[in-house]
Scaffold this motif. Structure first.
Motif, PDB file in Angstrom:
ATOM      1  N   ILE A 146      41.204   2.033   6.994  1.00  0.00           N
ATOM      2  CA  ILE A 146      40.292   2.148   8.144  1.00  0.00           C
ATOM      3  C   ILE A 146      40.054   3.628   8.454  1.00  0.00           C
ATOM      4  O   ILE A 146      38.919   4.076   8.644  1.00  0.00           O
ATOM      5  N   TYR A 147      41.143   4.385   8.468  1.00  0.00           N
ATOM      6  CA  TYR A 147      41.059   5.826   8.748  1.00  0.00           C
ATOM      7  C   TYR A 147      40.122   6.526   7.751  1.00  0.00           C
ATOM      8  O   TYR A 147      39.219   7.272   8.137  1.00  0.00           O
ATOM      9  N   ARG A 167      39.228  -7.389   6.477  1.00  0.00           N
ATOM     10  CA  ARG A 167      39.894  -6.955   7.703  1.00  0.00           C
ATOM     11  C   ARG A 167      39.711  -5.443   7.890  1.00  0.00           C
ATOM     12  O   ARG A 167      39.532  -4.939   8.987  1.00  0.00           O
ATOM     13  N   VAL A 168      39.751  -4.720   6.777  1.00  0.00           N
ATOM     14  CA  VAL A 168      39.532  -3.268   6.827  1.00  0.00           C
ATOM     15  C   VAL A 168      38.128  -2.990   7.363  1.00  0.00           C
ATOM     16  O   VAL A 168      37.939  -2.145   8.244  1.00  0.00           O
ATOM     17  N   LEU A 169      37.147  -3.731   6.853  1.00  0.00           N
ATOM     18  CA  LEU A 169      35.766  -3.480   7.252  1.00  0.00           C
ATOM     19  C   LEU A 169      35.557  -3.762   8.745  1.00  0.00           C
ATOM     20  O   LEU A 169      34.848  -3.037   9.426  1.00  0.00           O
ATOM     21  N   GLU A 170      36.251  -4.803   9.249  1.00  0.00           N
ATOM     22  CA  GLU A 170      36.181  -5.072  10.703  1.00  0.00           C
ATOM     23  C   GLU A 170      36.732  -3.874  11.479  1.00  0.00           C
ATOM     24  O   GLU A 170      36.156  -3.457  12.481  1.00  0.00           O
ATOM     25  N   GLY A 171      37.863  -3.363  10.995  1.00  0.00           N
ATOM     26  CA  GLY A 171      38.508  -2.230  11.671  1.00  0.00           C
ATOM     27  C   GLY A 171      37.632  -0.985  11.640  1.00  0.00           C
ATOM     28  O   GLY A 171      37.569  -0.231  12.623  1.00  0.00           O
ATOM     29  N   VAL A 172      36.928  -0.789  10.533  1.00  0.00           N
ATOM     30  CA  VAL A 172      36.053   0.388  10.410  1.00  0.00           C
ATOM     31  C   VAL A 172      34.908   0.274  11.432  1.00  0.00           C
ATOM     32  O   VAL A 172      34.519   1.268  12.057  1.00  0.00           O
ATOM     33  N   GLU A 173      34.426  -0.946  11.603  1.00  0.00           N
ATOM     34  CA  GLU A 173      33.339  -1.159  12.562  1.00  0.00           C
ATOM     35  C   GLU A 173      33.821  -0.831  13.991  1.00  0.00           C
ATOM     36  O   GLU A 173      33.130  -0.158  14.754  1.00  0.00           O
ATOM     37  N   ARG A 222      42.465  11.478  23.271  1.00  0.00           N
ATOM     38  CA  ARG A 222      41.458  11.035  24.254  1.00  0.00           C
ATOM     39  C   ARG A 222      41.224   9.540  24.071  1.00  0.00           C
ATOM     40  O   ARG A 222      41.266   8.768  25.004  1.00  0.00           O
ATOM     41  N   LYS A 223      40.950   9.191  22.792  1.00  0.00           N
ATOM     42  CA  LYS A 223      40.734   7.778  22.480  1.00  0.00           C
ATOM     43  C   LYS A 223      41.581   7.430  21.266  1.00  0.00           C
ATOM     44  O   LYS A 223      41.504   8.116  20.244  1.00  0.00           O
ATOM     45  N   ALA A 224      42.358   6.374  21.400  1.00  0.00           N
ATOM     46  CA  ALA A 224      43.232   5.985  20.288  1.00  0.00           C
ATOM     47  C   ALA A 224      42.884   4.578  19.824  1.00  0.00           C
ATOM     48  O   ALA A 224      42.581   3.704  20.645  1.00  0.00           O
ATOM     49  N   LEU A 225      42.910   4.400  18.523  1.00  0.00           N
ATOM     50  CA  LEU A 225      42.768   3.048  17.956  1.00  0.00           C
ATOM     51  C   LEU A 225      44.126   2.649  17.400  1.00  0.00           C
ATOM     52  O   LEU A 225      44.669   3.337  16.521  1.00  0.00           O
ATOM     53  N   LEU A 226      44.691   1.571  17.952  1.00  0.00           N
ATOM     54  CA  LEU A 226      45.987   1.093  17.474  1.00  0.00           C
ATOM     55  C   LEU A 226      45.752  -0.130  16.588  1.00  0.00           C
ATOM     56  O   LEU A 226      45.188  -1.133  17.035  1.00  0.00           O
ATOM     57  N   VAL A 227      46.161  -0.029  15.331  1.00  0.00           N
ATOM     58  CA  VAL A 227      46.007  -1.143  14.381  1.00  0.00           C
ATOM     59  C   VAL A 227      47.385  -1.755  14.187  1.00  0.00           C
ATOM     60  O   VAL A 227      48.327  -1.033  13.838  1.00  0.00           O
ATOM     61  N   CYS A 228      47.523  -3.060  14.450  1.00  0.00           N
ATOM     62  CA  CYS A 228      48.870  -3.619  14.296  1.00  0.00           C
ATOM     63  C   CYS A 228      48.864  -5.052  13.798  1.00  0.00           C
ATOM     64  O   CYS A 228      47.827  -5.718  13.773  1.00  0.00           O
ATOM     65  N   ASP A 229      50.038  -5.501  13.369  1.00  0.00           N
ATOM     66  CA  ASP A 229      50.216  -6.863  12.873  1.00  0.00           C
ATOM     67  C   ASP A 229      49.860  -7.872  13.967  1.00  0.00           C
ATOM     68  O   ASP A 229      50.136  -7.648  15.148  1.00  0.00           O
ATOM     69  N   ARG A 230      49.295  -9.007  13.524  1.00  0.00           N
ATOM     70  CA  ARG A 230      48.888 -10.048  14.471  1.00  0.00           C
ATOM     71  C   ARG A 230      50.074 -10.538  15.306  1.00  0.00           C
ATOM     72  O   ARG A 230      49.989 -10.693  16.509  1.00  0.00           O
ATOM     73  N   PHE A 231      51.234 -10.764  14.629  1.00  0.00           N
ATOM     74  CA  PHE A 231      52.372 -11.331  15.379  1.00  0.00           C
ATOM     75  C   PHE A 231      52.914 -10.331  16.404  1.00  0.00           C
ATOM     76  O   PHE A 231      53.392 -10.714  17.461  1.00  0.00           O
ATOM     77  N   LEU A 232      52.764  -9.031  16.131  1.00  0.00           N
ATOM     78  CA  LEU A 232      53.209  -8.014  17.103  1.00  0.00           C
ATOM     79  C   LEU A 232      52.315  -8.059  18.335  1.00  0.00           C
ATOM     80  O   LEU A 232      52.777  -8.048  19.473  1.00  0.00           O
ATOM     81  N   ALA A 233      50.996  -8.112  18.073  1.00  0.00           N
ATOM     82  CA  ALA A 233      50.038  -8.125  19.177  1.00  0.00           C
ATOM     83  C   ALA A 233      50.227  -9.387  20.025  1.00  0.00           C
ATOM     84  O   ALA A 233      50.142  -9.346  21.249  1.00  0.00           O
ATOM     85  N   VAL A 257      34.389   2.948  18.722  1.00  0.00           N
ATOM     86  CA  VAL A 257      35.335   3.603  19.644  1.00  0.00           C
ATOM     87  C   VAL A 257      35.360   5.126  19.463  1.00  0.00           C
ATOM     88  O   VAL A 257      35.587   5.872  20.399  1.00  0.00           O
ATOM     89  N   GLN A 258      35.135   5.581  18.232  1.00  0.00           N
ATOM     90  CA  GLN A 258      35.213   7.019  17.897  1.00  0.00           C
ATOM     91  C   GLN A 258      36.563   7.630  18.312  1.00  0.00           C
ATOM     92  O   GLN A 258      36.623   8.596  19.091  1.00  0.00           O
ATOM     93  N   PRO A 259      37.664   7.091  17.784  1.00  0.00           N
ATOM     94  CA  PRO A 259      38.986   7.603  18.170  1.00  0.00           C
ATOM     95  C   PRO A 259      39.267   9.001  17.601  1.00  0.00           C
ATOM     96  O   PRO A 259      38.750   9.353  16.546  1.00  0.00           O
ATOM     97  N   ASP A 260      40.088   9.756  18.335  1.00  0.00           N
ATOM     98  CA  ASP A 260      40.589  11.017  17.763  1.00  0.00           C
ATOM     99  C   ASP A 260      42.041  10.830  17.300  1.00  0.00           C
ATOM    100  O   ASP A 260      42.690  11.761  16.859  1.00  0.00           O
ATOM    101  N   LEU A 261      42.545   9.588  17.447  1.00  0.00           N
ATOM    102  CA  LEU A 261      43.882   9.264  16.944  1.00  0.00           C
ATOM    103  C   LEU A 261      43.872   7.814  16.444  1.00  0.00           C
ATOM    104  O   LEU A 261      43.439   6.915  17.172  1.00  0.00           O
ATOM    105  N   ILE A 262      44.295   7.609  15.201  1.00  0.00           N
ATOM    106  CA  ILE A 262      44.411   6.249  14.674  1.00  0.00           C
ATOM    107  C   ILE A 262      45.887   6.010  14.381  1.00  0.00           C
ATOM    108  O   ILE A 262      46.536   6.818  13.707  1.00  0.00           O
ATOM    109  N   VAL A 263      46.407   4.914  14.935  1.00  0.00           N
ATOM    110  CA  VAL A 263      47.841   4.631  14.819  1.00  0.00           C
ATOM    111  C   VAL A 263      48.042   3.296  14.114  1.00  0.00           C
ATOM    112  O   VAL A 263      47.479   2.286  14.525  1.00  0.00           O
ATOM    113  N   GLY A 264      48.835   3.290  13.053  1.00  0.00           N
ATOM    114  CA  GLY A 264      49.211   2.051  12.377  1.00  0.00           C
ATOM    115  C   GLY A 264      50.593   1.651  12.863  1.00  0.00           C
ATOM    116  O   GLY A 264      51.510   2.471  12.876  1.00  0.00           O
ATOM    117  N   LEU A 265      50.752   0.383  13.271  1.00  0.00           N
ATOM    118  CA  LEU A 265      52.038  -0.083  13.788  1.00  0.00           C
ATOM    119  C   LEU A 265      52.359  -1.425  13.149  1.00  0.00           C
ATOM    120  O   LEU A 265      51.583  -2.369  13.252  1.00  0.00           O
TER     121      LEU A 265
END
Ligand code: FE2
Length: 385
Positions: free
Chosen positions: A100-101, A69-75, A25-36, A80-88
């Motif tokens: 973060i998860y 950076r982890v703490l920012e992601g947790v916030e 339903r809601k996904a949080l995608l965490v990725c490298d800065r250069f990828l984004a 967002v309240q994701p039901d899926l967290i994706v690391g890329l």
């Protein structure tokens, strides 16, 4: 009684398509800065959206990721309240995603509590998916997360079995754009994982099987993947070898090469793969007298003559390093003056001594041994003591 753990694995060119089948339903995608920045993450965002998911991107992960950076992601996850967290991304992005998860699931914990000593029931709010875009760190399979306390600060080696992803997605199209140097650095890291875990005190029949195949594939295909990044067959082989080596060390631990490499990486700012890679021949020579029989398990893939003694095995590694343009001494890496190296030695030794990576090393290194290993690796002198 032992356990062998790892994520479920989806693999194959184009396998990011799997994401839409998860119907998030809601996904949080965490990725490298250069990828984004490059937009390379859009392919993954598109797959997540196919099944109607709202996607939030946290694309600010740099190498040697900070706790902040982890703490920012947790916030962000809390909002967002994701039901899926994706690391890329590479190891940094996937490591940060694990933390973060965990802290999204358990906001009552701090990063310092991500240790096997703390009971945690994760997975109540979200699933965790890891998608490597480099071929080497193995972070998509492991329960470890390496974070840095503050700029230039100590590395925190955190781990918990519940940090292992639900799924690792090995899409070999993703690493195809890696430049040769990054392919070499990350592939060297994978070889370190495979070789260090086979000689570990915690090695076991399952980790050995994966290490052996990873060593076989990396010796055969890493030079091809470095020489021609468009060689899809070599890319795919190296991508899977990296995950096999990750599963192996995730269940059997690495060794003194990683303790030395983490210290060099954090004190003198050398990328992880290059830092651990430079120490592998010296770690093999140092450990060989205490792990002769374990190294002999590599005979079917490297040949009997390569595992007869320390020098022959380390020579095979040095030869491979030459083929892929990896340094075989710290001096050769460049960018570090002899004075800076000499001045850093006390700090390097302290950090290597404190590393959890030596816990299962076959030969327990004293502080004096660590100092001699650092100096030998600087000069490029084989270990014969
Ligand atoms: Fe590593």
């Amino acid at each position: 009684m032992w356990f062998f753990t790892g994520p479920k694995i989806v693999f194959g060119p184009g396998s990011v398509e799997f994401l839409s089948s998860l119907k998030a339903r809601k996904a949080l995608l965490v990725c490298d800065r250069f990828l984004a920045k490059s937009g390379a993450h859009e392919r993954v965002v598109a797959e997540l959206r196919k099944s109607g998911a709202e996607v939030e991107v946290f694309g600010e992960i740099d190498p040697e990721p900070l706790v902040a950076r982890v703490l920012e992601g947790v916030e962000i996850a809390g909002k967002v309240q994701p039901d899926l967290i994706v690391g890329l991304g590479g190891g940094s992005a996937m490591d940060v995603t694990k933390a973060i998860y965990a802290l999204y699931e358990r906001p009552d914990l701090t990063v310092y509590e991500l240790t096997p000593l703390v009971e945690m029931e994760l997975g109540k709010k979200s699933k965790l998916i890891q998608i490597p875009t480099t071929s080497g760190t193995g972070s998509e399979t492991t329960w470890a997360t390496i974070l840095t306390e503050g700029e230039g600060g100590t590395k925190l080696e955190l781990a918990h079995r519940q940090l292992i992803a639900d799924w690792a997605v090995l899409d070999s199209n993703l690493p195809s754009t890696m430049p040769p140097k990054l392919t070499a650095d990350t592939g060297a890291d994978a070889l370190c994982h495979a070789v260090e875990s086979i000689s570990s005190e915690w090695s076991n029949p399952f980790s050995d099987a994966l290490s052996k195949e990873a060593v076989h594939l990396l010796f055969r295909d890493l030079p091809r993947a470095v020489a021609d990044g468009k060689n899809a067959e070599a890319r795919e082989s190296v991508h899977y070898a990296a995950t096999m080596a990750g599963l192996s060390f995730g269940n059997a631990q690495v060794g003194v090469g990683h303790a030395l490499g983490h210290a060099l990486g954090s004190v003198l700012h050398v990328p992880h793969g290059r830092a651990v890679g430079v120490f592998l021949p010296y770690a093999v020579e140092f450990n060989f007298p205490a792990a002769r029989e374990k190294f002999a398990r590599l005979a079917p893939v490297l040949g009997e003559s390569s595992v007869r003694d320390a020098r022959e095995l380390s020579a095979r590694v040095r030869q491979l390093w030459k083929e892929i343009g990896m340094s075989t001494s710290i001096r050769e890496i460049g960018g570090i003056t002899p004075e800076a190296f000499e001045a850093a030695i006390p700090e390097l030794v302290t950090r290597a001594d404190q590393s959890t990576c030596v816990t299962a090393n076959p030969r327990v290194p004293s502080s004096e041994d660590l100092q001699r290993l650092f100096r030998a690796a600087w000069e490029g002198k084989p270990i014969d003591w």
